[in-house]
Structure formats: structure tokens, C-alpha cells
Design a protein around this motif. Structure first.
Motif, PDB file in Angstrom:
ATOM      1  N   ILE A  44      73.942  22.726  11.156  1.00 26.67           N
ATOM      2  CA  ILE A  44      72.308  22.215  11.616  1.00 26.67           C
ATOM      3  C   ILE A  44      72.463  22.125  13.009  1.00 26.67           C
ATOM      4  CG2 ILE A  44      72.067  20.556   9.611  1.00 26.67           C
ATOM      5  CD1 ILE A  44      73.232  18.484  11.308  1.00 26.67           C
ATOM      6  N   LEU A  45      71.101  22.024  13.592  1.00 27.42           N
ATOM      7  CA  LEU A  45      70.995  22.139  15.057  1.00 27.42           C
ATOM      8  C   LEU A  45      71.457  20.832  15.727  1.00 27.42           C
ATOM      9  CD1 LEU A  45      67.564  23.683  14.772  1.00 27.42           C
ATOM     10  CD2 LEU A  45      69.459  24.874  15.688  1.00 27.42           C
TER      11      LEU A  45
ATOM     12  N   LYS B  35      62.465  29.698  15.128  1.00 28.51           N
ATOM     13  CA  LYS B  35      61.534  29.291  16.123  1.00 28.51           C
ATOM     14  C   LYS B  35      61.959  28.203  16.759  1.00 28.51           C
ATOM     15  CE  LYS B  35      56.326  28.747  16.385  1.00 28.51           C
ATOM     16  NZ  LYS B  35      55.216  28.422  15.595  1.00 28.51           N
ATOM     17  N   ALA B  36      62.699  27.207  16.154  1.00 30.33           N
ATOM     18  CA  ALA B  36      63.277  25.957  16.915  1.00 30.33           C
ATOM     19  C   ALA B  36      64.247  26.557  18.076  1.00 30.33           C
ATOM     20  CB  ALA B  36      63.987  25.125  15.706  1.00 30.33           C
ATOM     21  N   ILE B  37      65.078  27.469  17.635  1.00 30.26           N
ATOM     22  CA  ILE B  37      66.209  28.035  18.454  1.00 30.26           C
ATOM     23  C   ILE B  37      65.320  28.697  19.866  1.00 30.26           C
ATOM     24  CG2 ILE B  37      67.898  29.724  18.918  1.00 30.26           C
ATOM     25  CD1 ILE B  37      68.651  29.157  15.762  1.00 30.26           C
ATOM     26  N   GLU B  38      64.277  29.206  19.455  1.00 34.88           N
ATOM     27  CA  GLU B  38      63.762  29.931  20.552  1.00 34.88           C
ATOM     28  C   GLU B  38      63.135  28.999  21.696  1.00 34.88           C
ATOM     29  OE1 GLU B  38      59.996  32.014  19.786  1.00 34.88           O
ATOM     30  OE2 GLU B  38      61.055  33.316  18.275  1.00 34.88           O
ATOM     31  N   ILE B  39      62.762  27.672  21.008  1.00 34.46           N
ATOM     32  CA  ILE B  39      62.221  26.473  21.958  1.00 34.46           C
ATOM     33  C   ILE B  39      63.473  25.963  22.705  1.00 34.46           C
ATOM     34  CG2 ILE B  39      61.234  24.121  21.891  1.00 34.46           C
ATOM     35  CD1 ILE B  39      58.949  26.037  20.745  1.00 34.46           C
ATOM     36  N   ILE B  40      64.632  25.715  22.079  1.00 36.02           N
ATOM     37  CA  ILE B  40      65.786  25.244  22.563  1.00 36.02           C
ATOM     38  C   ILE B  40      66.331  26.292  23.785  1.00 36.02           C
ATOM     39  CG2 ILE B  40      68.086  24.808  22.423  1.00 36.02           C
ATOM     40  CD1 ILE B  40      67.304  23.891  19.523  1.00 36.02           C
TER      41      ILE B  40
ATOM     42  N   ASN C  60      58.566  16.362  21.027  1.00 33.85           N
ATOM     43  CA  ASN C  60      57.182  16.913  21.526  1.00 33.85           C
ATOM     44  C   ASN C  60      57.027  18.506  21.627  1.00 33.85           C
ATOM     45  OD1 ASN C  60      55.490  15.014  21.962  1.00 33.85           O
ATOM     46  ND2 ASN C  60      56.221  14.165  23.849  1.00 33.85           N
ATOM     47  N   LEU C  61      58.087  18.959  22.142  1.00 35.97           N
ATOM     48  CA  LEU C  61      58.146  20.434  22.177  1.00 35.97           C
ATOM     49  C   LEU C  61      58.061  20.993  20.833  1.00 35.97           C
ATOM     50  CD1 LEU C  61      61.415  20.524  24.657  1.00 35.97           C
ATOM     51  CD2 LEU C  61      58.973  20.964  25.145  1.00 35.97           C
TER      52      LEU C  61
END
Lengths: 423, 139
Positions: free
Chosen positions: B71-72, B120-125, B88-89
Motif C-alpha cells: 500500500i502507498l 495515477k496516485a504515484i504520479e501525483i506523489i 486535496n491533490l
């Protein structure tokens, strides 16, 4: 009818029947040849024990019309047995069969004191299930004003019962109880109703249930027995003395056999109930083993009828369950689970009765590989199984996932069902 | 930016959660974070533990139904609004949080979560240079 006269009629009909199935149904010709019995060997009623049995599986194996003894042009109606493994069992009726069926149901209703003065509400399901149309034709034959409302929609059932002044009700005993209990909720009381008789069947019920229904409705309640393979409702019916059900033995010849040895048992002993359809043309059956457990009595009844009586069904010799009038074998559940392949095939089925309606809960072991970190995936899995079961067996089942290896394993015959009804 | 989490399927039975925890205690496994998602019949216990491999073996040995997933995991500032700022991101990128829980380890504030779109979550991070947590940070 004096017993000797009845026996003469049955013997004559049996001989004619055996000839007919031997010549028209290849399945029976083959079975009889295998058993080394010719139609000419059947000379007396006792000779019936030389004939082969018929089982539910034989109907499945010959699905859909393989056991029909007449060409399809002579079949005027087809019914299907509710809920079976994979394929349904189908039965066909000629015009004469429908007439005979109407006749035995009419006799049954007459036993319940129902006449052309009555308004009969038929709340059995209409359709492939024999309950609705069987009761319908019998009630018309009696001359009742028939309300073919079919099953379900409790509010409307009660409304029409009050508005039309129904005097007789035909449905399953559990639904009759449900309707009685729902009266208050829908703003009705017994004083709004004119019901005087109830003819209940399609599922086994106890003497206590009869008393409860009679008390709650202020009626006389009667038991009607039947199964689609033999005809549908109207194979037998109890009279006002409730000392067993009078079998319409001029059409359906009953025997009781030992569940183990399959040897015929004398009157008064409990065993598997077997019927031979003496007059049926569409799908005549020799010695069909119902797997229902009962006992036969031939003493004359207090009501004056000389027809043989069968004891109220006490149980079954196999694991078939009757849930809300639908036949269910635990193996059907297993079949669905294995086909889905999402869980192990270890399960336990809990049958209960809530608000007078049968409920089913299936506990099934989760397969570790299907575990994820979200509840939603598990809930989707439960729903998927519920949906598959519902489409396969036509009953709604609540599925609960349990941990692997927590459902008791047994070495012999696995216990798959816990039935908490009638407790 | 991921750490391993154990998910254990537990039926609702008195003392059953404790039975599982006792097994881990016996083999000296430290529970760093624990949360339960529950229904009326069962729950899924999600845990971050000191030695996931070993814990997995112990629980399997004890006949528990258990799986391991990545998990992230992110470190947050120990200040008001820091989790909201991160979420928010994701919201802006139309990513849905399936579950989330937070805990502290030493002086660190940590949040772990599952989304409906991991890539996509990883990209945002990465784009936002969020501070990720590795298992080594939890020793």
C-alpha cells in the motif's frame, strides 16, 4: 366404493397401463425387458411389485419429453417441477389428464366442504408450477367463483379477500400464516373477512400449524397433497376428521416400500411413498418413488369414505428441502458454487422461518486467494454468489462468507443443512 | 513509497482478534499500526508489522486467512491540515480514496492508503515531491 370393486378397477387399469407404457415409452420397454417382466405377467394388483421403479432422475435423464406416451399433438399442457438440478423435470397432460386432474382436485375441495356457493381465492403461483392452475381447474369444476390472483402481493391479496368476500383460500400453509399475520399491518381484521375454509399444500406442515391457521383465520384448514410428476395437487386430501389424507386411488395407486430394501411394506408401516398413475396418458409413471415418508391405512374413515388413507407426510428419505413450495436439493447449491469457482465448495445451509416465510442462509468458506484488503471485494463476492444461486434455484439466499476450514467436515455423508423450521 | 500490509479475514467471534494478536506477540512481532474494517458478520484487520514475511507465515500456520499487499505510504508534517493538503491533490486528480489510516512512528506522522487508481496516485506523489515512507523507515 367397496374395496373389492376398487381393486377390480385398479387391476384392470394397471394391466391396461402396463401395456400402454410398454408399447409407447421406450424407456419403460427397456426397463421392463431388463427386469424380465412382460405386460402379460401383470395379472393381479400384487404383481405390481414385479415392475421397475421410476425416480426423479429418470425424468431428468429423459428431459424434456422422453417419457411422454403420446405424440405432442395430443399434449395440451406442459408443467415443470420447480427447482431441480440443472434441468427441470417436465410433465405433459392430455385433455383427459386435465379432466381427471380437475376431477380429483374437485373431489378434494368437496372434502373440504367447498361448493359452488364458494368464492375461492387461488393464491398459489400460476405458471409452470402445478399449484395455481391445478387448484384453479378443480375449483372451476366444483363451480366456485374463482379468483386467480396467484401468489405474492400481500396487500392486494387481503384487499380482494375483503372486497370480494372470498370464502375459501388455496395457497401454501406458510403463505396463509403470513397473510393472517399481515392483516393488522394492512388495516384489516378477521371481521372484514368471510373466509371459512383453507386448502393448503405444496409443502409439508404439521398438525400444530393446522391448529394455528384455524385459530388465526377462524376457518377449517385442510391438507392437499400432490406432486407434478404424479399429477399436481389433488393426489390426496384430508377430510374433516384429519386422520390421514384420502388417496384418489382410482387414479393414483399408492404403495409403501422399505427405504433400504425397496420391498413393499404392509399397511400401518412407515416407508417411502410410491405411486403408479393408473389413468394418466401424457406421462404415465410406473411406481414413481416420491421419497416422501408416509404410512397407509385401509380401515374405513369416520367420514364414510373407503379410500385408502396416507399419513400426513412426516419427512423424506432423501435430502430434498421444500422452501416456499420450491423443491431444493443441497446438491444444487454445491453445483452453483463449483461452477462459480470463487469459493471452496464447503458450505452449510441454514433454513429458518421468519415472519412465517422460509429463509435461507448459506455459509460458505472464503478462498484465501480471493481475500483482498477491502470489504467491498468480499461484499461483491457474496452478491455474485447470491445472484448465481437466485438464478439457478429461483430462491433468494443470504450468503455469508466464513473462514476456510471452519465448516465441519464429516467422514461419511456430509451434513449440509441445518433446518430450524418447526422447532 | 509503498510498504507491505497484512490483511486478515476474521469472523466476529469474541476473543478472536486477541487470539490472532497473541500469536504475533508470541513470536515477537511488533504491530506498528492496526485498523479494522468491519461488517455485521466479519471484518478485515489491516496491519503494518515489524516483520511482514514472518508474520504472514505465523498467521498461516495458525490457520488464519491472511494476504499481503503493498500500500502507498507517505510522511506528513505534524501540523494541522497536512493530511487534508495531501488528499486535496488526489481529489483534484479525480482519484478516490478507498481507505486510509494514519499513525505515528517515533517522531514521524505517517499516512497509508489505497486509491482506485494506483498509477495515477504515484504520479501525483512524484510530481508534488511528497515525502514517501519505506519499510526501512519503520525499523
Amino acid at each position: 366404493m367397496p374395496r373389492e370393486k376398487m381393486r377390480a378397477l385398479q387391476t384392470e387399469r394397471l394391466k391396461e397401463l402396463v401395456n400402454r407404457v410398454y408399447n409407447n415409452v421406450s424407456f419403460y420397454r427397456q426397463r421392463m425387458d431388463e427386469a424380465g417382466v412382460k405386460p402379460s405377467d401383470i395379472k393381479t394388483l400384487e404383481d405390481i411389485s414385479k415392475l421397475p421403479f421410476t425416480h426423479k432422475q429418470d425424468l431428468r435423464d429423459n428431459y424434456p419429453f422422453g417419457l411422454f406416451a403420446v405424440p405432442m399433438k395430443d399434449i395440451v399442457r406442459v408443467h415443470g417441477s420447480s427447482g431441480t438440478t440443472g434441468k427441470p423435470t417436465t410433465v405433459g397432460y392430455t385433455k383427459n389428464d386435465i379432466d381427471n386432474w380437475s376431477e380429483v382436485v374437485a373431489r378434494s375441495f368437496t372434502m373440504a366442504g367447498i361448493s359452488s356457493d364458494d368464492i375461492m381465492q387461488v393464491s398459489y403461483g400460476y405458471g409452470l408450477f402445478t399449484g395455481g392452475l391445478g387448484a384453479h381447474y378443480g375449483a372451476e369444476k366444483v363451480g366456485c367463483s374463482v379468483i386467480p390472483i396467484s401468489g405474492g402481493n400481500t396487500r392486494r391479496q387481503l384487499q380482494l379477500m375483503a372486497d370480494f368476500g372470498s370464502t375459501a383460500l388455496a395457497c401454501t400453509p406458510s403463505y396463509a400464516l403470513h397473510l393472517a399475520d399481515a392483516m393488522a399491518e394492512h388495516g384489516y381484521s378477521l371481521s372484514d373477512m368471510k373466509l371459512k375454509a383453507g386448502v393448503f399444500g405444496a409443502e409439508p406442515w404439521t398438525e400444530n400449524m393446522r391448529k394455528e391457521l384455524e385459530r388465526k383465520w377462524g376457518i377449517k384448514a385442510f391438507d392437499i397433497y400432490g406432486l407434478s410428476e404424479i399429477m399436481g395437487p389433488g393426489v390426496s386430501h384430508d377430510c374433516e376428521y384429519h386422520c390421514g389424507l384420502h388417496v384418489h386411488e382410482d387414479h393414483f395407486f399408492p404403495e409403501i416400500v422399505d427405504p433400504e430394501t425397496k420391498e413393499p411394506l404392509p399397511d400401518g408401516q412407515e416407508g417411502e411413498l410410491v405411486f403408479t398413475t393408473l389413468t394418466k396418458e401424457g406421462i404415465p409413471l410406473l411406481r414413481y418413488n416420491t421419497r416422501d415418508l408416509s404410512t397407509l391405512y385401509r380401515e374405513k374413515c369416520e367420514c364414510g369414505r373407503t379410500l385408502v388413507r396416507m399419513k400426513k407426510i412426516t419427512g423424506r428419505s432423501d435430502d430434498m428441502l421444500i422452501i416456499r413450495g420450491v423443491n431444493l436439493f443441497p446438491s444444487q447449491i454445491e453445483h452453483v458454487l463449483l461452477e462459480l469457482g470463487e469459493t471452496s465448495a464447503h458450505y452449510m445451509l441454514y433454513v429458518d422461518r421468519k415472519n412465517n416465510l422460509d429463509t435461507l442462509e448459506l455459509k460458505v468458506e472464503l478462498d484465501e486467494s480471493k481475500l483482498t484488503d477491502t470489504i467491498r471485494d468480499l461484499q461483491n463476492l457474496s452478491r455474485k454468489i447470491e445472484h448465481a444461486l437466485n438464478s439457478a434455484i429461483g430462491l433468494s439466499v443470504k450468503v455469508t462468507l466464513v473462514e476456510p476450514k471452519t465448516i465441519a467436515r464429516s467422514e461419511g455423508k456430509a451434513k449440509r443443512v441445518i433446518d430450524n423450521r418447526n422447532k | 513509497m509503498t510498504i507491505r500490509q497484512l490483511s486478515v479475514f476474521l469472523e466476529n467471534k469474541t476473543g478472536y482478534l486477541n487470539e490472532m494478536l497473541a500469536q504475533l506477540a508470541k513470536y515477537n512481532i511488533n504491530i506498528i499500526a492496526l485498523t479494522v474494517a468491519d461488517t455485521s458478520e466479519y471484518g478485515i484487520v489491516r496491519m503494518i508489522v515489524s516483520d511482514p514475511e514472518k508474520a504472514l507465515d505465523i498467521l498461516r500456520e495458525g490457520q488464519f486467512t491472511v494476504r499481503m499487499h503493498d500500500i502507498l505510504s507517505l510522511e506528513m508534517d505534524a501540523a494541522p491540515g497536512s493530511l487534508s493538503k495531501i488528499l486535496n491533490l488526489f481529489t483534484e486528480a479525480d482519484i478516490c480514496i478507498e481507505y486510509v489510516y494514519a499513525f505515528s512512528f517515533g517522531s514521524k506522522s505517517i499516512v497509508v492508503f489505497r486509491t482506485n487508481n494506483r498509477d495515477k496516485a504515484i504520479e501525483i506523489i512524484n510530481e508534488n515531491k511528497l515525502k514517501s515512507i519505506r519499510e526501512a523507515d519503520l525499523k
